[in-house]
Design an enzyme around this catalytic site. Sequence first.
Site, PDB file in Angstrom:
ATOM      1  N   SER A  98      -9.155   1.128   3.521  1.00 37.15           N
ATOM      2  CA  SER A  98      -8.321   2.142   2.741  1.00 37.15           C
ATOM      3  C   SER A  98      -7.149   1.090   1.877  1.00 37.15           C
ATOM      4  O   SER A  98      -6.326   1.842   1.188  1.00 37.15           O
ATOM      5  CB  SER A  98      -7.470   2.812   3.634  1.00 37.15           C
ATOM      6  N   LYS A 148       0.914  -1.069   0.008  1.00 39.80           N
ATOM      7  CA  LYS A 148      -0.062  -0.127   0.096  1.00 39.80           C
ATOM      8  C   LYS A 148       1.010   1.276   0.071  1.00 39.80           C
ATOM      9  O   LYS A 148       1.876   1.189   0.521  1.00 39.80           O
ATOM     10  CB  LYS A 148      -0.956  -0.217   1.330  1.00 39.80           C
ATOM     11  N   SER A 186      -9.510  -1.507   7.161  1.00 45.69           N
ATOM     12  CA  SER A 186      -8.832  -1.171   6.053  1.00 45.69           C
ATOM     13  C   SER A 186      -8.137  -2.445   5.490  1.00 45.69           C
ATOM     14  O   SER A 186      -7.653  -2.462   4.273  1.00 45.69           O
ATOM     15  CB  SER A 186      -7.754  -0.176   6.188  1.00 45.69           C
TER      16      SER A 186
END
Length: 469
Positions: free
Chosen positions: A155, A80, A179
């Site tokens: 996320s 990420k 997330s």
Amino acid sequence: MSDDLIYSDATKLAELIRKKEVSPVEVVQAHLDRIDAVDPKVNAIVTLAADALKSAKLAEKAVLAGDELGPLHGVPFTAKDSIDTAGVLTQRGSPIFKGRLPDRDATSVARLKKAGGILLAKTNLPEFSYWIESDNLLSGRSNNPWDLERTPGGSSGGESAAIAAGMSPLGLGTDLAISVRGPAAQTGITSMKATHGRVPMTGIWPRAPRRFWHVGPMARSVRDVALAFSQLAGSDGEDAFATSTVQFDAGVGRAPYRQLRVGWMVGPGFGPVDSEVAATVKVAAEALKDLGLSVEEVRIPALERDFALEVFNRLHVMEMKPAFAEATAGRKPDELYNMAKTMLGLPDTTMKDYIEAEQAAERLRDGYAEYFRKYDALITHVLPIPAHKHGVEEFVIDGKKVDATYLQGATVPLNVTGLPGVAMRFGTSKEGLPINVQIVGSWLAESTILHVASLLEKVSPVQGLRPNL
């Protein structure tokens, strides 16, 4: 061969490489080709690691030379874009950080590299890792490989989409309230948020509120998550929360020394739940019962007394707003996307409400402690609905209208309490979308929940399903 490679899990790829049945170069190139083929539709990848093929060639030389190989030797992984990567852009989903080039890997990235993994790419996220969709002004919106009109979540949505679409076998995401597990549920992959502090957050932003943030592995198999976690866990001497010395054994398939006791629930205490999702949780519970575990429906009174989502909201706004204010100080309004503006505009939590929320969080921890005196694991839903269409901010779930934050109802209790949870697919909606279940364990009991997840994986009715891209 390329199709086989892109949908082989990381454990299998490492085995093929060790046996010299496939080269790390072939594996990395197959995933780069897959990115070229499908990412224009999905938009999961924000930056490719320029030295991925060079690293693969060095990994190939090590194999041919008979060097000692790590458990992930030659296997590509993604991370990420809130997780620092040395020499590879880490822009946090915001024009404010455009062009940011870290000179050091986050601890989690460094540990996967030490295990032999090869960083392939960085993946998309919402601005500042803060929302349930992965969309921002810098790299745009990620789409769900199962239905491009729907979100892969947030996320860590770019990460989940990349793995589900065969662009990566293994990845790193972060989790404040949903997330890692929510995106896994929306794309049908597997992920784990370990006990708070098991994996250092060093080199990851934002860190506030530190006691709720986690970094965790995402993959397409339980054994991959277990393998990655075995390399990630442990103190690094920098993150003061990461102090656990409890060792983790990556072997998840071993029979327990006694019959495991498992409870299952979809509410009350989590908010409304769609009937298809609730039915999937019940089917998973029945499957475990058929496998010889002691399984029964349960309630946890502490969750009914204190709604964890409301507790979380009162706590994290007070602690997170200063970090957002500092990062955005002096910036133009057109450099900020929706969630930074929203966070900065929220009213401060009063000290009275903050203290009451702290006490409620303690009651929640006590409630789970009482539950785990009797049970080894808890099966719940991850999300109350399957993946939703882009931009939706209100939902009607089981006849009740709720805002989008309610999607965190079953995941946020684990962030408030620090408990570990595994998300894995076990069903499919009428529209052909993945439905995941969540296996929750007591503190530091990752081996237990990974074992339960591995049992479910063996009898899963959705094994081998792939999105049609």
